[in-house]
Design a protein around this motif. Structure first.
Motif, PDB file in Angstrom:
ATOM      1  N   TYR A 197       0.835  -1.214   0.000  1.00  0.00           N
ATOM      2  CA  TYR A 197       0.000   0.000   0.000  1.00  0.00           C
ATOM      3  C   TYR A 197       0.865   1.258   0.000  1.00  0.00           C
ATOM      4  O   TYR A 197       0.609   2.208  -0.748  1.00  0.00           O
ATOM      5  N   TRP A 198       1.893   1.269   0.859  1.00  0.00           N
ATOM      6  CA  TRP A 198       2.763   2.442   0.920  1.00  0.00           C
ATOM      7  C   TRP A 198       3.524   2.648  -0.386  1.00  0.00           C
ATOM      8  O   TRP A 198       3.731   3.782  -0.828  1.00  0.00           O
ATOM      9  N   THR A 199       3.927   1.566  -1.018  1.00  0.00           N
ATOM     10  CA  THR A 199       4.626   1.676  -2.304  1.00  0.00           C
ATOM     11  C   THR A 199       3.715   2.281  -3.363  1.00  0.00           C
ATOM     12  O   THR A 199       4.131   3.171  -4.132  1.00  0.00           O
ATOM     13  N   LEU A 200       2.458   1.859  -3.402  1.00  0.00           N
ATOM     14  CA  LEU A 200       1.508   2.419  -4.360  1.00  0.00           C
ATOM     15  C   LEU A 200       1.245   3.894  -4.077  1.00  0.00           C
ATOM     16  O   LEU A 200       1.125   4.704  -5.012  1.00  0.00           O
ATOM     17  N   ILE A 201       1.186   4.252  -2.798  1.00  0.00           N
ATOM     18  CA  ILE A 201       0.968   5.662  -2.440  1.00  0.00           C
ATOM     19  C   ILE A 201       2.145   6.514  -2.910  1.00  0.00           C
ATOM     20  O   ILE A 201       1.958   7.606  -3.466  1.00  0.00           O
ATOM     21  N   TYR A 202       3.362   6.032  -2.697  1.00  0.00           N
ATOM     22  CA  TYR A 202       4.547   6.760  -3.179  1.00  0.00           C
ATOM     23  C   TYR A 202       4.486   6.969  -4.689  1.00  0.00           C
ATOM     24  O   TYR A 202       4.723   8.081  -5.193  1.00  0.00           O
ATOM     25  N   LEU A 203       4.188   5.916  -5.431  1.00  0.00           N
ATOM     26  CA  LEU A 203       4.159   6.014  -6.887  1.00  0.00           C
ATOM     27  C   LEU A 203       3.072   6.977  -7.370  1.00  0.00           C
ATOM     28  O   LEU A 203       3.286   7.756  -8.303  1.00  0.00           O
ATOM     29  N   VAL A 204       1.907   6.932  -6.715  1.00  0.00           N
ATOM     30  CA  VAL A 204       0.807   7.833  -7.101  1.00  0.00           C
ATOM     31  C   VAL A 204       1.180   9.282  -6.814  1.00  0.00           C
ATOM     32  O   VAL A 204       0.948  10.180  -7.644  1.00  0.00           O
ATOM     33  N   VAL A 205       1.777   9.528  -5.647  1.00  0.00           N
ATOM     34  CA  VAL A 205       2.168  10.897  -5.294  1.00  0.00           C
ATOM     35  C   VAL A 205       3.231  11.425  -6.249  1.00  0.00           C
ATOM     36  O   VAL A 205       3.146  12.564  -6.738  1.00  0.00           O
ATOM     37  N   PHE A 206       4.239  10.615  -6.542  1.00  0.00           N
ATOM     38  CA  PHE A 206       5.275  11.036  -7.490  1.00  0.00           C
ATOM     39  C   PHE A 206       4.688  11.320  -8.866  1.00  0.00           C
ATOM     40  O   PHE A 206       5.036  12.302  -9.523  1.00  0.00           O
ATOM     41  N   GLY A 207       3.771  10.459  -9.302  1.00  0.00           N
ATOM     42  CA  GLY A 207       3.154  10.660 -10.602  1.00  0.00           C
ATOM     43  C   GLY A 207       2.302  11.923 -10.659  1.00  0.00           C
ATOM     44  O   GLY A 207       2.352  12.673 -11.638  1.00  0.00           O
TER      45      GLY A 207
END
Length: 218
Positions: free
Chosen positions: A20-30
């Motif tokens: 979940y945290w990895t997906l949140i990081y990727l979404v925020v960066f994107g």
């Protein structure tokens, strides 16, 4: 598992929280990259941000833990492009650690949630720098070497890893403690020899000498 070189391999497993945290990081960066691109129309700032994020992700990816390899001579924490090695002869202690104890760890340089938790952290309780390689925030094992440097790893089979890395002296003490605890739990006591006149009895607080003539009376 055992390979031809008699290596024992403990693989990392990502927990749901890590995913979940990895997906949140990727979404925020994107989102940030897209926002800067539209605001500045592909200008210098958006290009700088994109380059920075790509470099940061690439640098963090180097230390993403993959597996723990244990041999007769050493212990290796293998990441994507990095290996942390500890000689087994330099291991002073190994023990399980409660995740509540890990809440005092503050990241200095490394990943915190992006495909795991890895890098250099500061232990706020002891104000010491430690290394951490975990794919989930549980099942922690603390490995301390003779130089008092601490390494923390996560392992789905943490008890077996602790048993595997336990120094011989600590293993012997642990087995002796378990045997004594088991003996006491089932009510086994060492046999006492029948007292005869002339014996010395040593209670906890008093010293009483029994003689053939009898004991002294107050």
């Amino acid at each position: 598992k055992r390979t031809k070189r008699m290596e024992k391999i403990y693989k990392y497993r990502f927990s749901r929280r890590t995913i979940y945290w990895t997906l949140i990081y990727l979404v925020v960066f994107g989102l940030l990259g897209g926002l800067l691109y539209h605001l500045y129309e592909g200008g210098y700032l958006s290009a700088w941000f994109t380059s920075f994020i790509v470099a940061l992700i690439a640098l963090m990816s180097l230390s993403i833990p993959r597996r723990i390899v244990v041999t007769d001579e050493k212990v290796e924490v293998r990441c994507l492009l990095d290996i942390t090695e500890i000689k087994r002869g330099e291991i002073a202690s190994v023990r399980r650690v409660d995740p509540k104890r890990m809440k005092w760890f503050f990241p200095l340089f490394g990943g915190c949630g992006f495909f795991g938790y890895y890098g250099h952290f500061l232990d706020l309780r002891r104000f010491e720098r430690v290394r951490l390689y975990a794919s989930e925030w549980k099942n922690f094992v603390e490995i301390t070497d003779i130089y008092e440097d601490r390494l923390y790893v996560s392992c789905s089979d943490a008890d077996r890893l602790v048993e595997e890395l336990m120094p011989p002296e600590a293993t012997a003490r642990r087995k002796t403690t378990k045997w004594k605890s088991r003996r006491n739990s089932i009510g086994i006591r060492p046999k006492s020899r029948q007292k005869t006149p002339g014996d010395c009895v040593f209670p906890e607080n008093d010293l009483i000498f029994a003689t053939e003539a009898g004991t002294a009376r107050k």
